[in-house]
Write a protein that holds these residues in place. Structure first.
Motif, PDB file in Angstrom:
ATOM      1  N   THR A   1       4.288  20.176   9.416  1.00 55.74           N
ATOM      2  CA  THR A   1       4.515  18.896   8.762  1.00 55.74           C
ATOM      3  C   THR A   1       3.218  18.112   8.800  1.00 55.74           C
ATOM      4  N   LEU A   2       2.765  17.671   7.633  1.00 49.80           N
ATOM      5  CA  LEU A   2       1.564  16.851   7.517  1.00 49.80           C
ATOM      6  C   LEU A   2       2.001  15.428   7.213  1.00 49.80           C
ATOM      7  N   LEU A   3       1.691  14.525   8.111  1.00 51.99           N
ATOM      8  CA  LEU A   3       2.024  13.114   7.946  1.00 51.99           C
ATOM      9  C   LEU A   3       0.733  12.368   7.652  1.00 51.99           C
ATOM     10  N   VAL A   4       0.672  11.705   6.512  1.00 54.67           N
ATOM     11  CA  VAL A   4      -0.522  10.937   6.151  1.00 54.67           C
ATOM     12  C   VAL A   4      -0.170   9.458   6.138  1.00 54.67           C
ATOM     13  N   ALA A   5      -1.131   8.645   6.571  1.00 53.94           N
ATOM     14  CA  ALA A   5      -0.936   7.194   6.612  1.00 53.94           C
ATOM     15  C   ALA A   5      -2.290   6.527   6.418  1.00 53.94           C
ATOM     16  N   GLU A   6      -2.263   5.307   5.915  1.00 50.75           N
ATOM     17  CA  GLU A   6      -3.497   4.538   5.736  1.00 50.75           C
ATOM     18  C   GLU A   6      -4.132   4.286   7.092  1.00 50.75           C
ATOM     19  N   ASP A   7      -5.469   4.437   7.181  1.00 52.47           N
ATOM     20  CA  ASP A   7      -6.188   4.134   8.427  1.00 52.47           C
ATOM     21  C   ASP A   7      -6.094   2.665   8.733  1.00 52.47           C
TER      22      ASP A   7
ATOM     23  N   PRO B   1       0.843  -1.186   0.000  1.00 55.17           N
ATOM     24  CA  PRO B   1       0.000   0.000   0.000  1.00 55.17           C
ATOM     25  C   PRO B   1       0.887   1.248   0.000  1.00 55.17           C
ATOM     26  N   LEU B   2       0.613   2.160  -0.918  1.00 54.10           N
ATOM     27  CA  LEU B   2       1.392   3.394  -1.031  1.00 54.10           C
ATOM     28  C   LEU B   2       0.474   4.595  -0.871  1.00 54.10           C
TER      29      LEU B   2
ATOM     30  N   MET C   1      -3.685   7.357  -2.991  1.00 57.24           N
ATOM     31  CA  MET C   1      -3.365   6.030  -2.464  1.00 57.24           C
ATOM     32  C   MET C   1      -3.585   5.015  -3.581  1.00 57.24           C
ATOM     33  N   ASN C   2      -2.878   3.895  -3.499  1.00 60.18           N
ATOM     34  CA  ASN C   2      -3.068   2.860  -4.515  1.00 60.18           C
ATOM     35  C   ASN C   2      -4.089   1.810  -4.086  1.00 60.18           C
ATOM     36  N   ASN C   3      -4.866   2.137  -3.083  1.00 56.04           N
ATOM     37  CA  ASN C   3      -6.004   1.291  -2.721  1.00 56.04           C
ATOM     38  C   ASN C   3      -7.157   2.211  -2.359  1.00 56.04           C
TER      39      ASN C   3
ATOM     40  N   LEU D   1      -6.140  12.586  12.699  1.00 55.78           N
ATOM     41  CA  LEU D   1      -7.526  12.808  12.282  1.00 55.78           C
ATOM     42  C   LEU D   1      -7.815  11.759  11.224  1.00 55.78           C
ATOM     43  N   ALA D   2      -8.658  10.791  11.554  1.00 52.06           N
ATOM     44  CA  ALA D   2      -8.897   9.629  10.700  1.00 52.06           C
ATOM     45  C   ALA D   2     -10.107   9.842   9.798  1.00 52.06           C
ATOM     46  N   GLY D   3     -10.261   8.927   8.841  1.00 49.55           N
ATOM     47  CA  GLY D   3     -11.457   8.875   8.007  1.00 49.55           C
ATOM     48  C   GLY D   3     -11.447   9.783   6.799  1.00 49.55           C
ATOM     49  N   ASN D   4     -10.286  10.229   6.358  1.00 47.23           N
ATOM     50  CA  ASN D   4     -10.210  11.083   5.166  1.00 47.23           C
ATOM     51  C   ASN D   4     -10.164  10.218   3.915  1.00 47.23           C
ATOM     52  N   THR D   5     -10.835  10.668   2.877  1.00 44.41           N
ATOM     53  CA  THR D   5     -10.902   9.922   1.625  1.00 44.41           C
ATOM     54  C   THR D   5      -9.843  10.443   0.665  1.00 44.41           C
ATOM     55  N   PRO D   6      -9.039   9.536   0.079  1.00 41.51           N
ATOM     56  CA  PRO D   6      -8.016  10.003  -0.866  1.00 41.51           C
ATOM     57  C   PRO D   6      -8.648  10.585  -2.126  1.00 41.51           C
ATOM     58  N   ASP D   7      -7.880  11.420  -2.814  1.00 41.18           N
ATOM     59  CA  ASP D   7      -8.334  12.003  -4.070  1.00 41.18           C
ATOM     60  C   ASP D   7      -8.342  10.935  -5.149  1.00 41.18           C
TER      61      ASP D   7
END
Length: 186
Positions: free
Chosen positions: A180-186, A51-52, A88-90, A133-139
């Motif tokens: 700094t914004l750090l994003v990660a898969e939920d 997952p990327l 994201m690739n998923n 902050l969880a639950g954001n939808t990727p573009d």
């Protein structure tokens, strides 16, 4: 001579057993060809893609210069934003954690020891410093290599400084912070 012959045969048997042992465990999926007019074999090729996630399209946020006469006592303060693209690739959701070089949601004075607190929102949801902050939808995009995304599809980071905080600033100066914004898969 018999001893030498026995040793060579014994060594060859051990090599054969080792190769057979690996084949029996399924370590090799390839098939080998037989001697003949033609010969064919096969090999299985595998690869994995984890997952990327990619964040990009951020711009610096210049809140401008506070001018109390512009605010007509309506507590407008200063506010600014930037689009944020996350791919994201998923098709899952992601979380975002915002931190800063000032160790808080604050801008530090360039030359004095004064600071100005600010609030931050991501897609309309208030952020807590250094908390996911969880639950954001990727573009949506066809590739993680896309260099920009549709602004209507982008997420938004909003920074706001309340007018009362600006009025209480002890130093007439420029204030700054690097977020700094750090994003990660939920």
């Amino acid at each position: 001579m018999r001893l030498t012959h026995f040793t060579a045969v014994r060594a060859a048997s051990l090599v054969s057993l080792s190769v057979l042992g690996l084949s029996a465990t399924g370590a090799f999926a390839a098939s080998q060809g037989n001697p003949g007019d033609t010969s064919s074999g096969s090999t299985t090729v595998t690869a994995s893609v984890p997952p990327l996630i990619r964040i990009f399209n951020l711009a610096d946020i210049n809140l401008g210069t506070y001018n109390p006469s512009d605010n007509d006592n309506s507590n407008e303060g200063l506010s600014g934003s930037t689009d944020v693209c996350v791919l994201m690739n998923n098709s899952t959701t992601y979380n975002v954690i915002v931190s800063s070089n000032t160790a808080a949601f604050q801008l530090d004075s360039a030359t004095a020891s004064d600071s100005i607190a600010f609030t931050a929102e991501f897609n309309g949801s208030p952020l807590t410093y250094n908390t996911a902050l969880a639950g954001n939808t990727p573009d949506s995009a066809s590739s993680l290599a896309v260099s920009n995304c549709d602004s209507g599809d982008a997420d938004e980071l909003v920074i706001t400084i309340d007018e009362t905080v600006l009025e209480d600033a002890l130093a007439a100066n420029d204030y700054t912070a690097t977020l700094t914004l750090l994003v990660a898969e939920d």
